[in-house]
Design an enzyme around this catalytic site. Structure first.
Site: not given
Length: 137
Positions: A61, A65-66
């Site tokens: 997840h 994003e990271d």
């Protein structure tokens, strides 16, 4: 991709490699990979989730994003269903933090059941982590 255990371990391995140099903001500097593993564990052990798409998405997840991971890469490795869930729970980091949080709230009701499970387990683990210790900075 073989057995369910192999599929789950493939997601763990992928996430671990992508997050290898990242640390949580706690005083101990916990390896970041502990977070997505904990999110998947909450889903499996506390919520009784057995849906492989949900468990893989939980492990993955934060990769888009990271890290340098792309949605296309997620789809190639784990399929379109996992990609869709990861996409639903991924914030646009180019936006200011308060705008990202506002959009999370605004979009929550329209998310798929799978995305809601991942997002709730993610929030639960973050809250437990805050209760355990205050992040640095």
């Amino acid at each position: 991709m073989g057995s369910e255990a192999a599929r789950l371990l493939e997601a763990v391995d992928f996430a671990a490699r992508k997050h290898k140099d990242q640390r949580r903001k706690d005083p101990e500097g916990t390896p970041y990979i502990n977070h997505p593993i904990a999110v998947a564990r909450i889903l499996a052990h506390e919520a009784g989730v057995t849906d492989m798409v949900v468990l893989q998405a939980a492990l993955l997840h934060d990769t888009v994003e990271d890290t340098d991971t792309t949605f296309s890469e997620i789809e190639e490795r784990f399929g379109a269903e996992v990609r869709r869930v990861v996409e639903e729970v991924t914030d646009d980091k180019s936006l200011p933090k308060m705008e990202r949080k506002r959009l999370q709230i605004e979009r929550a009701a329209a998310c798929s059941r799978r995305a809601k499970l991942v997002k709730l387990a993610d929030k639960l683990h973050n809250l437990r982590d805050l209760n355990r210790c205050t992040p640095q900075g």
